[in-house]
Write a protein that holds these residues in place. Structure first.
Motif, PDB file in Angstrom:
ATOM      1  N   ILE A   1       0.819  -1.218   0.000  1.00 39.05           N
ATOM      2  CA  ILE A   1       0.000   0.000   0.000  1.00 39.05           C
ATOM      3  C   ILE A   1       0.851   1.266   0.000  1.00 39.05           C
ATOM      4  CG2 ILE A   1      -1.974  -1.123   1.117  1.00 39.05           C
ATOM      5  CD1 ILE A   1      -1.063   0.177   3.763  1.00 39.05           C
ATOM      6  N   LYS A   2       2.164   1.120   0.216  1.00 40.67           N
ATOM      7  CA  LYS A   2       3.041   2.280   0.282  1.00 40.67           C
ATOM      8  C   LYS A   2       3.764   2.477  -1.052  1.00 40.67           C
ATOM      9  CE  LYS A   2       3.799   2.204   5.282  1.00 40.67           C
ATOM     10  NZ  LYS A   2       4.809   2.163   6.374  1.00 40.67           N
ATOM     11  N   GLN A   3       3.518   3.623  -1.671  1.00 46.56           N
ATOM     12  CA  GLN A   3       4.068   3.903  -2.983  1.00 46.56           C
ATOM     13  C   GLN A   3       5.587   3.950  -2.975  1.00 46.56           C
ATOM     14  OE1 GLN A   3       1.770   4.023  -5.518  1.00 46.56           O
ATOM     15  NE2 GLN A   3       3.576   3.778  -6.825  1.00 46.56           N
ATOM     16  N   GLU A   4       6.160   4.475  -1.891  1.00 50.14           N
ATOM     17  CA  GLU A   4       7.625   4.582  -1.839  1.00 50.14           C
ATOM     18  C   GLU A   4       8.288   3.199  -1.822  1.00 50.14           C
ATOM     19  OE1 GLU A   4       6.178   5.246   2.497  1.00 50.14           O
ATOM     20  OE2 GLU A   4       5.529   5.676   0.443  1.00 50.14           O
ATOM     21  N   ILE A   5       7.633   2.233  -1.178  1.00 50.77           N
ATOM     22  CA  ILE A   5       8.148   0.860  -1.170  1.00 50.77           C
ATOM     23  C   ILE A   5       8.072   0.264  -2.568  1.00 50.77           C
ATOM     24  CG2 ILE A   5       7.675  -1.493  -0.369  1.00 50.77           C
ATOM     25  CD1 ILE A   5       6.989  -0.380   2.348  1.00 50.77           C
ATOM     26  N   LEU A   6       6.945   0.485  -3.242  1.00 47.76           N
ATOM     27  CA  LEU A   6       6.771  -0.059  -4.590  1.00 47.76           C
ATOM     28  C   LEU A   6       7.774   0.535  -5.577  1.00 47.76           C
ATOM     29  CD1 LEU A   6       2.882  -0.235  -4.930  1.00 47.76           C
ATOM     30  CD2 LEU A   6       4.483  -2.068  -4.371  1.00 47.76           C
ATOM     31  N   GLU A   7       8.059   1.813  -5.436  1.00 44.19           N
ATOM     32  CA  GLU A   7       9.045   2.450  -6.327  1.00 44.19           C
ATOM     33  C   GLU A   7      10.424   1.830  -6.128  1.00 44.19           C
ATOM     34  OE1 GLU A   7       8.785   6.611  -5.491  1.00 44.19           O
ATOM     35  OE2 GLU A   7       6.780   6.811  -6.394  1.00 44.19           O
ATOM     36  N   LYS A   8      10.760   1.567  -4.874  1.00 40.99           N
ATOM     37  CA  LYS A   8      12.050   0.936  -4.574  1.00 40.99           C
ATOM     38  C   LYS A   8      12.103  -0.480  -5.149  1.00 40.99           C
ATOM     39  CE  LYS A   8      14.856  -0.700  -0.690  1.00 40.99           C
ATOM     40  NZ  LYS A   8      14.911  -0.892   0.785  1.00 40.99           N
TER      41      LYS A   8
ATOM     42  N   LYS B   1      10.315  -1.754  -7.643  1.00 41.25           N
ATOM     43  CA  LYS B   1      10.312  -1.719  -9.105  1.00 41.25           C
ATOM     44  C   LYS B   1      11.687  -1.382  -9.656  1.00 41.25           C
ATOM     45  CE  LYS B   1       7.516  -0.075 -12.965  1.00 41.25           C
ATOM     46  NZ  LYS B   1       6.341   0.757 -13.364  1.00 41.25           N
ATOM     47  N   ALA B   2      12.376  -0.455  -8.985  1.00 42.70           N
ATOM     48  CA  ALA B   2      13.714  -0.062  -9.434  1.00 42.70           C
ATOM     49  C   ALA B   2      14.731  -1.180  -9.229  1.00 42.70           C
ATOM     50  CB  ALA B   2      14.154   1.196  -8.684  1.00 42.70           C
ATOM     51  N   GLU B   3      14.613  -1.908  -8.107  1.00 42.09           N
ATOM     52  CA  GLU B   3      15.606  -2.929  -7.785  1.00 42.09           C
ATOM     53  C   GLU B   3      15.353  -4.250  -8.494  1.00 42.09           C
ATOM     54  OE1 GLU B   3      17.596  -5.093  -3.840  1.00 42.09           O
ATOM     55  OE2 GLU B   3      16.190  -3.421  -3.593  1.00 42.09           O
ATOM     56  N   TYR B   4      14.079  -4.647  -8.605  1.00 39.15           N
ATOM     57  CA  TYR B   4      13.768  -5.985  -9.114  1.00 39.15           C
ATOM     58  C   TYR B   4      13.152  -5.983 -10.517  1.00 39.15           C
ATOM     59  CZ  TYR B   4      14.753  -7.574  -4.373  1.00 39.15           C
ATOM     60  OH  TYR B   4      15.362  -7.855  -3.164  1.00 39.15           O
ATOM     61  N   LYS B   5      12.768  -4.801 -11.012  1.00 38.62           N
ATOM     62  CA  LYS B   5      12.195  -4.689 -12.366  1.00 38.62           C
ATOM     63  C   LYS B   5      10.982  -5.613 -12.534  1.00 38.62           C
ATOM     64  CE  LYS B   5      15.714  -2.045 -13.600  1.00 38.62           C
ATOM     65  NZ  LYS B   5      16.495  -2.092 -12.366  1.00 38.62           N
ATOM     66  N   VAL B   6      10.039  -5.535 -11.605  1.00 32.79           N
ATOM     67  CA  VAL B   6       8.863  -6.399 -11.619  1.00 32.79           C
ATOM     68  C   VAL B   6       7.592  -5.557 -11.575  1.00 32.79           C
ATOM     69  CG1 VAL B   6      10.071  -8.317 -10.509  1.00 32.79           C
ATOM     70  CG2 VAL B   6       8.868  -6.626  -9.095  1.00 32.79           C
ATOM     71  N   PRO B   7       6.454  -6.116 -11.988  1.00 33.38           N
ATOM     72  CA  PRO B   7       5.185  -5.391 -11.894  1.00 33.38           C
ATOM     73  C   PRO B   7       4.835  -5.116 -10.427  1.00 33.38           C
ATOM     74  CG  PRO B   7       4.973  -7.294 -13.343  1.00 33.38           C
ATOM     75  CD  PRO B   7       6.289  -7.433 -12.647  1.00 33.38           C
ATOM     76  N   VAL B   8       4.320  -3.927 -10.155  1.00 31.86           N
ATOM     77  CA  VAL B   8       3.941  -3.584  -8.778  1.00 31.86           C
ATOM     78  C   VAL B   8       2.483  -3.125  -8.747  1.00 31.86           C
ATOM     79  CG1 VAL B   8       6.285  -3.013  -8.046  1.00 31.86           C
ATOM     80  CG2 VAL B   8       4.840  -1.225  -9.027  1.00 31.86           C
ATOM     81  N   TYR B   9       1.851  -3.382  -7.613  1.00 29.82           N
ATOM     82  CA  TYR B   9       0.426  -3.097  -7.461  1.00 29.82           C
ATOM     83  C   TYR B   9       0.133  -2.584  -6.051  1.00 29.82           C
ATOM     84  CZ  TYR B   9      -0.324  -6.045 -11.626  1.00 29.82           C
ATOM     85  OH  TYR B   9      -0.303  -6.579 -12.889  1.00 29.82           O
ATOM     86  N   THR B  10      -0.974  -1.848  -5.930  1.00 28.51           N
ATOM     87  CA  THR B  10      -1.481  -1.477  -4.609  1.00 28.51           C
ATOM     88  C   THR B  10      -2.718  -2.306  -4.257  1.00 28.51           C
ATOM     89  OG1 THR B  10      -2.762   0.323  -5.618  1.00 28.51           O
ATOM     90  CG2 THR B  10      -0.602   0.892  -4.688  1.00 28.51           C
ATOM     91  N   ASP B  11      -3.224  -3.082  -5.221  1.00 28.06           N
ATOM     92  CA  ASP B  11      -4.395  -3.948  -5.023  1.00 28.06           C
ATOM     93  C   ASP B  11      -3.971  -5.393  -5.275  1.00 28.06           C
ATOM     94  OD1 ASP B  11      -6.746  -5.483  -5.365  1.00 28.06           O
ATOM     95  OD2 ASP B  11      -7.887  -3.723  -5.996  1.00 28.06           O
ATOM     96  N   TYR B  12      -3.976  -6.216  -4.244  1.00 32.06           N
ATOM     97  CA  TYR B  12      -3.493  -7.589  -4.392  1.00 32.06           C
ATOM     98  C   TYR B  12      -4.410  -8.440  -5.271  1.00 32.06           C
ATOM     99  CZ  TYR B  12      -6.866  -9.286  -0.870  1.00 32.06           C
ATOM    100  OH  TYR B  12      -8.007  -9.621  -0.186  1.00 32.06           O
ATOM    101  N   LYS B  13      -5.703  -8.149  -5.256  1.00 33.04           N
ATOM    102  CA  LYS B  13      -6.634  -8.900  -6.101  1.00 33.04           C
ATOM    103  C   LYS B  13      -6.338  -8.641  -7.580  1.00 33.04           C
ATOM    104  CE  LYS B  13     -10.326  -8.825  -2.642  1.00 33.04           C
ATOM    105  NZ  LYS B  13     -11.712  -8.369  -2.328  1.00 33.04           N
TER     106      LYS B  13
END
Length: 319
Positions: free
Chosen positions: A32-39, A41-53
């Protein structure tokens, strides 16, 4: 093998690291935290989401790791299981016994739920279990003393979110008590809260009586003024002592003062999580039941619930 992750906080970050070590494809990461997702995405180059479903629907992974706070486990695990996904659920199963029972009912008979009681895959704990099975005999009594400070997770002092110190943290110890000595039938203990901003217990002492007749004792505090941790056991044919937790000086001895093994155990923490992940993957591939599953998760929750009831009522609770 494609594995998705729900919850990329401190535990989630460890799971990501281990997935990379195992050459597992990270199908997606949700937080749910955008700053975590940005990190991420930058490190692992994977799709990121805020909705698990949305992530599970879009990415269709082979399995999913849930590493969110305990109060979120019920909703997320039930959704994943209901939709046919294999789930590696971080301990505990939920914030309380009702969460655990709901997840147990949905997972029962599916071979699709593994609960992350990671000590089952730790080198020292596996070593001691092997000696118990082959040299030391039956446990008479075992102990675990853990003096430390409250972790810094922002949700951990909230009873509604973590379920408590015992529920969120000491379940690792209760699990290996069960693994070593079998089912628990009676519990007595006391819980205290010293920190003014906490709605959880931050001190506890408990005695667990196993069906085998063995006794397990746990003493834990998150308000210690200095850290100290030790564990061990006395069995019919020998003794184990460990000065530490996941590492430290240890000694395993047999009757007549015969030392079977001693030394200073050291192993990167990633190793037990790597073994755990590999077992999860094998279970997905083979359709087999994980060795740590919903049955174990519910047994641990029943012991935790009994301890809380014992503390409130000041009496021994029978499970």
């Amino acid at each position: 093998m494609r594995i998705a992750l729900i919850g990329a906080g401190s535990m989630g970050q460890l799971h990501l690291k281990v997935m990379k070590m195992a050459n597992v494809e990270i199908a997606g990461v949700c937080d749910i935290k955008q700053e975590i997702l940005e990190k991420v995405k930058a490190e692992y180059k994977v799709p990121v989401y805020t909705d698990y479903k949305e992530m599970l629907e879009n990415e269709s992974p082979d399995g999913v790791i849930i590493a969110t706070p305990p109060h979120l486990h019920r909703e997320q695990a039930l959704y994943a299981l209901r939709n046919g996904f294999h789930v590696l659920l971080e301990k505990p199963m939920g914030a309380d016994i009702y969460d655990a029972k709901a997840i147990y009912r949905k997972a029962k008979g599916t071979n699709k739920l593994m609960v992350a009681f990671s000590l089952r895959f730790h080198g020292l704990f596996m070593k001691v279990k092997d000696y118990l099975d082959n040299e030391l005999g039956d446990i008479l009594f075992q102990w675990h003393i853990a003096l430390g400070r409250t972790p810094r997770n922002e949700w951990i002092k909230d009873k509604g979110k973590s379920g408590g110190m015992i529920n969120e943290n000491a379940v690792h110890v209760i699990y290996y008590f069960l693994w070593y000595a079998g089912d628990i039938k009676k519990v007595y203990g006391r819980c205290w809260t010293l920190e003014e901003d906490a709605t959880i217990e931050d001190n506890a002492a408990a005695t667990f009586v196993h069906k085998s007749g063995a006794i397990s004792t746990l003493m834990q505090t998150w308000t210690a003024q200095h850290r100290w941790r030790k564990w061990g056991l006395q069995a019919t044919n020998g003794t184990v002592t460990v000065d530490g937790y996941l590492g430290g000086d240890y000694r395993i001895s047999k009757r007549e003062m015969q030392i079977l093994e001693e030394g200073n155990f050291s192993e990167p923490v990633e190793e037990m999580y790597l073994r755990q992940l590999k077992h999860f993957i094998e279970c997905i591939e083979n359709g087999t039941k994980p060795m740590v599953n919903e049955v174990d998760g519910l047994k641990v929750h029943k012991a935790v619930s009994a301890l809380y009831r014992a503390s409130r009522s000041d009496r021994q609770i029978t499970i």
